[in-house]
Design a protein around this motif. Structure first.
Motif, PDB file in Angstrom:
ATOM      1  N   LEU A 266       0.677  -1.515  -0.139  1.00  0.00           N
ATOM      2  CA  LEU A 266      -0.143   0.085  -0.188  1.00  0.00           C
ATOM      3  C   LEU A 266       1.315   1.686  -0.029  1.00  0.00           C
ATOM      4  CD1 LEU A 266      -2.262  -1.343   2.711  1.00  0.00           C
ATOM      5  CD2 LEU A 266      -2.920  -0.887   0.605  1.00  0.00           C
ATOM      6  N   ILE A 267       0.869   2.332  -0.876  1.00  0.00           N
ATOM      7  CA  ILE A 267       1.342   3.037  -0.857  1.00  0.00           C
ATOM      8  C   ILE A 267       0.833   4.521  -0.496  1.00  0.00           C
ATOM      9  CG2 ILE A 267       2.671   1.948  -2.366  1.00  0.00           C
ATOM     10  CD1 ILE A 267       1.652   3.707  -4.988  1.00  0.00           C
ATOM     11  N   THR A 268       1.152   5.687  -0.745  1.00  0.00           N
ATOM     12  CA  THR A 268       0.733   6.953  -0.280  1.00  0.00           C
ATOM     13  C   THR A 268       0.482   7.961  -1.731  1.00  0.00           C
ATOM     14  OG1 THR A 268       2.980   8.617  -0.187  1.00  0.00           O
ATOM     15  CG2 THR A 268       1.507   7.391   2.389  1.00  0.00           C
ATOM     16  N   ASN A 269      -0.555   8.605  -1.792  1.00  0.00           N
ATOM     17  CA  ASN A 269      -0.572   9.040  -2.861  1.00  0.00           C
ATOM     18  C   ASN A 269       1.081  10.020  -3.544  1.00  0.00           C
ATOM     19  OD1 ASN A 269      -0.705  11.468  -1.203  1.00  0.00           O
ATOM     20  ND2 ASN A 269      -2.701  12.391  -1.791  1.00  0.00           N
ATOM     21  N   LEU A 270       1.563  10.437  -2.284  1.00  0.00           N
ATOM     22  CA  LEU A 270       2.942  11.002  -3.408  1.00  0.00           C
ATOM     23  C   LEU A 270       3.575  10.317  -3.666  1.00  0.00           C
ATOM     24  CD1 LEU A 270       2.958  13.318  -0.891  1.00  0.00           C
ATOM     25  CD2 LEU A 270       2.437  14.353  -2.867  1.00  0.00           C
ATOM     26  N   GLN A 271       3.591   8.805  -2.683  1.00  0.00           N
ATOM     27  CA  GLN A 271       4.692   7.692  -3.581  1.00  0.00           C
ATOM     28  C   GLN A 271       3.697   7.528  -4.373  1.00  0.00           C
ATOM     29  OE1 GLN A 271       4.053   5.369  -0.067  1.00  0.00           O
ATOM     30  NE2 GLN A 271       6.200   4.843   0.308  1.00  0.00           N
ATOM     31  N   GLY A 272       2.817   7.170  -5.069  1.00  0.00           N
ATOM     32  CA  GLY A 272       2.148   7.253  -5.683  1.00  0.00           C
ATOM     33  C   GLY A 272       2.642   7.645  -7.218  1.00  0.00           C
ATOM     34  N   LEU A 273       2.668   9.021  -7.092  1.00  0.00           N
ATOM     35  CA  LEU A 273       3.180  10.341  -7.620  1.00  0.00           C
ATOM     36  C   LEU A 273       4.566   9.761  -8.474  1.00  0.00           C
ATOM     37  CD1 LEU A 273       3.228  12.875  -9.126  1.00  0.00           C
ATOM     38  CD2 LEU A 273       4.303  14.432  -7.062  1.00  0.00           C
ATOM     39  N   ASN A 274       5.362   9.287  -7.946  1.00  0.00           N
ATOM     40  CA  ASN A 274       7.076   8.798  -7.974  1.00  0.00           C
ATOM     41  C   ASN A 274       7.435   7.722  -8.610  1.00  0.00           C
ATOM     42  OD1 ASN A 274       8.630  11.275  -6.604  1.00  0.00           O
ATOM     43  ND2 ASN A 274       8.233  10.588  -4.421  1.00  0.00           N
ATOM     44  N   LYS A 301      -3.341   5.668  -8.032  1.00  0.00           N
ATOM     45  CA  LYS A 301      -4.012   4.485  -7.053  1.00  0.00           C
ATOM     46  C   LYS A 301      -3.990   2.831  -8.339  1.00  0.00           C
ATOM     47  CE  LYS A 301      -8.892   4.004  -8.595  1.00  0.00           C
ATOM     48  NZ  LYS A 301     -10.860   4.838  -8.180  1.00  0.00           N
ATOM     49  N   ASP A 302      -3.640   2.960  -9.340  1.00  0.00           N
ATOM     50  CA  ASP A 302      -3.113   1.331  -9.915  1.00  0.00           C
ATOM     51  C   ASP A 302      -1.995   1.316  -9.306  1.00  0.00           C
ATOM     52  OD1 ASP A 302      -5.914   1.822 -11.129  1.00  0.00           O
ATOM     53  OD2 ASP A 302      -4.611   2.973 -12.313  1.00  0.00           O
ATOM     54  N   PHE A 303      -1.302   1.973  -8.743  1.00  0.00           N
ATOM     55  CA  PHE A 303      -0.068   1.251  -8.232  1.00  0.00           C
ATOM     56  C   PHE A 303      -0.018   0.357  -6.621  1.00  0.00           C
ATOM     57  CE2 PHE A 303       1.338   3.977 -11.694  1.00  0.00           C
ATOM     58  CZ  PHE A 303       2.543   3.813 -12.150  1.00  0.00           C
ATOM     59  N   SER A 304      -1.470   0.873  -6.303  1.00  0.00           N
ATOM     60  CA  SER A 304      -1.417   0.704  -4.821  1.00  0.00           C
ATOM     61  C   SER A 304      -2.048  -0.862  -4.446  1.00  0.00           C
ATOM     62  CB  SER A 304      -1.658   1.936  -3.928  1.00  0.00           C
ATOM     63  OG  SER A 304      -1.884   1.310  -2.645  1.00  0.00           O
ATOM     64  N   LEU A 305      -2.919  -1.200  -3.906  1.00  0.00           N
ATOM     65  CA  LEU A 305      -2.874  -2.767  -3.289  1.00  0.00           C
ATOM     66  C   LEU A 305      -4.675  -2.054  -3.349  1.00  0.00           C
ATOM     67  CD1 LEU A 305      -2.088  -5.875  -3.048  1.00  0.00           C
ATOM     68  CD2 LEU A 305      -2.102  -4.830  -0.369  1.00  0.00           C
ATOM     69  N   GLN A 306      -5.058  -3.424  -4.243  1.00  0.00           N
ATOM     70  CA  GLN A 306      -6.549  -3.153  -4.882  1.00  0.00           C
ATOM     71  C   GLN A 306      -7.125  -3.324  -4.334  1.00  0.00           C
ATOM     72  OE1 GLN A 306      -7.010  -1.381  -8.000  1.00  0.00           O
ATOM     73  NE2 GLN A 306      -5.298  -0.798  -7.383  1.00  0.00           N
ATOM     74  N   ALA A 307      -8.213  -2.962  -3.622  1.00  0.00           N
ATOM     75  CA  ALA A 307      -9.517  -3.281  -2.884  1.00  0.00           C
ATOM     76  C   ALA A 307     -10.232  -4.968  -3.090  1.00  0.00           C
ATOM     77  CB  ALA A 307     -10.492  -2.318  -2.085  1.00  0.00           C
ATOM     78  N   ALA A 313      -9.839  -0.428  -7.790  1.00  0.00           N
ATOM     79  CA  ALA A 313      -9.916  -0.076  -6.273  1.00  0.00           C
ATOM     80  C   ALA A 313      -8.770   0.403  -5.373  1.00  0.00           C
ATOM     81  CB  ALA A 313     -11.172  -0.467  -6.394  1.00  0.00           C
ATOM     82  N   GLY A 314      -7.767   0.952  -5.783  1.00  0.00           N
ATOM     83  CA  GLY A 314      -7.112   1.065  -5.635  1.00  0.00           C
ATOM     84  C   GLY A 314      -6.438   1.911  -4.342  1.00  0.00           C
ATOM     85  N   CYS A 315      -6.502   1.409  -3.284  1.00  0.00           N
ATOM     86  CA  CYS A 315      -6.139   2.184  -1.883  1.00  0.00           C
ATOM     87  C   CYS A 315      -5.369   3.101  -1.731  1.00  0.00           C
ATOM     88  CB  CYS A 315      -5.681   1.222  -0.797  1.00  0.00           C
ATOM     89  SG  CYS A 315      -5.944   2.267   0.965  1.00  0.00           S
ATOM     90  N   LEU A 316      -5.414   4.293  -2.284  1.00  0.00           N
ATOM     91  CA  LEU A 316      -4.137   4.907  -1.260  1.00  0.00           C
ATOM     92  C   LEU A 316      -4.386   5.700  -0.247  1.00  0.00           C
ATOM     93  CD1 LEU A 316      -4.288   7.049  -4.735  1.00  0.00           C
ATOM     94  CD2 LEU A 316      -1.988   6.089  -3.624  1.00  0.00           C
ATOM     95  N   LEU A 317      -3.158   5.357   0.612  1.00  0.00           N
ATOM     96  CA  LEU A 317      -2.956   6.338   1.799  1.00  0.00           C
ATOM     97  C   LEU A 317      -3.133   7.341   1.687  1.00  0.00           C
ATOM     98  CD1 LEU A 317      -0.925   3.422   3.408  1.00  0.00           C
ATOM     99  CD2 LEU A 317      -3.502   3.485   3.447  1.00  0.00           C
TER     100      LEU A 317
END
Length: 397
Positions: A266-274, A301-307, A313-317
């Protein structure tokens, strides 16, 4: 229905024994009991591998500094010798495990007994630290840290760096007036001295206040990088070389590639940007110049674990520090957003490195956007073990 996780503050198995401690560690675990319990919850056994980078490990490091800061009030020392550090590290691990934390935290968070020592810093006593630094300025700059502004317009971080450098100067001949840049050896000493400074800072604040300040500082580092490991995207590059003829194939290949990567964490939205920038530059190096993110409708959110039950439905912290919560009625939960459809920006060809989170090409919310998935309430969706990887983990012994 959400799956309810057993409370980490109670034994996960019926007859889990009380941890047997060494008796040789002077940490006052009672004084920091709530911080220890929060750490056990943030590093709960099944969640830790997926939340390690964002929540668990920053909280673990925070707890280390607070424990030493508290003990320094009694013994005047801001570091342990290697023998005592071994005992304390073992005791801490046993206590956390007894409260439900993952047994592999040393591996997940790269934690080790040396986290309790001074490392290469030449100063380890409260008296020496206070003689070397401007303590009143450090407290003024760090007693209250703005969680939104500190990472990009730092006030506390420069004060900590200055204090650490003053301690590092105690090493004879380490620094020279002719130094143009900091060498790896010099930086290593300064980094170790920063840990000593953070422990001193923690000793000057209440444990709750220390946790708040330290988590903000550590979170700045968390959001600066992408924690995901990207395998060779050669297949994506091959199928996206001519998107005019093979747009469907390109997008299917890219989707499969990202679907594999997103299982890591799971990643944050800023990590998703990176992460989006990192993958984009890898593809550009393979001569993919067209914005395939736009073509294939790739979101951060596609780069984070999905619901669970959804591949959209990627879960962005949130990008600000957060914790896992243990609620009697709903079990283990953490807040993230499922509906914040932020398009992944394709990096400009001129960029040789990932963009700074302080120079974002798009507007990023510090908190997840409100979602309609929670009975219409204006709050972020509470994920309670709805993720496929976590559901599978719950079934494992």
């Amino acid at each position: 229905m959400p799956l309810l996780a057993p409370s980490p503050t109670h034994p996960l198995t019926p007859n889990r024994p009380v941890p047997v401690l060494s008796g040789l560690c002077a940490f006052n675990f009672s004084a920091a009991a709530h911080i220890v319990s929060e750490t056990a919850t943030d590093c709960w056994s099944k969640l830790a591998p997926y939340l390690g980078n964002v929540i668990c490990c920053p909280q673990l490091e925070t707890m280390f500094h607070i424990l030493i800061g508290e003990s320094s009030k009694v013994n005047g020392q801001l570091a342990l010798n290697t023998t005592i550090a071994d005992y304390c590290f073992s005791d801490v691990q046993r206590i956390l495990t007894s409260e439900g934390a993952n047994e592999s935290l040393p591996l997940i968070c790269s934690a080790q007994p040396s986290n309790f020592t001074e490392g290469s810093c030449p100063v380890n006593s409260v008296k020496e630290v206070e003689q070397a630094i401007n303590g009143s300025k450090l407290l003024t700059d760090c007693k209250t840290v703005d969680p939104v502004k500190e990472c990009c317009n730092p006030v506390c971080q420069p004060a900590i760096s200055e204090a650490a450098r003053r301690l590092a100067l105690k090493v004879p001949g380490l620094f020279s007036p002719d130094d143009v840049r900091v060498s790896p050896i010099q930086q290593s000493v300064v980094d170790d001295c920063e840990n000593v400074v953070l422990r001193w800072l923690a000793s000057q604040l209440t444990s709750d206040k220390a946790k708040s300040v330290l988590r903000v500082l550590f979170n700045c580092n968390v959001n600066r990088v992408c924690p995901l490991i990207f395998p060779d995207p050669s297949e994506v590059a091959r199928n996206c070389a001519n998107t005019v003829k093979n747009a469907t194939k390109c997008c299917m290949t890219l989707d499969n590639y990202i679907s594999g990567v997103q299982q890591q964490s799971l990643i944050t939205n800023l990590q998703g940007l990176n992460c989006a920038a990192s993958l984009g530059m890898m593809l550009q190096k393979k001569n993919i110049t067209e914005n395939v993110y736009n073509l294939c409708h790739v979101n951060l959110k596609d780069f984070s674990l999905q619901a669970f039950g959804s591949q959209d439905a990627g879960c962005l912290l949130r990008s600000l520090p957060s914790d896992v919560t243990d609620e009697t009625s709903s079990g283990i939960s953490f807040t993230c957003d499922l509906n914040d459809n932020i398009a992944a920006p394709w990096p400009p060809v001129s960029h040789a490195s990932t963009p700074s989170s302080c120079n974002k090409p798009i507007t990023m919310p510090a908190f997840p956007a409100a979602t309609s998935a929670w009975n219409g309430q204006s709050q972020a969706f509470m994920i309670i073990f709805l993720l496929p990887a976590l559901c599978l983990a719950m079934m494992m012994p």
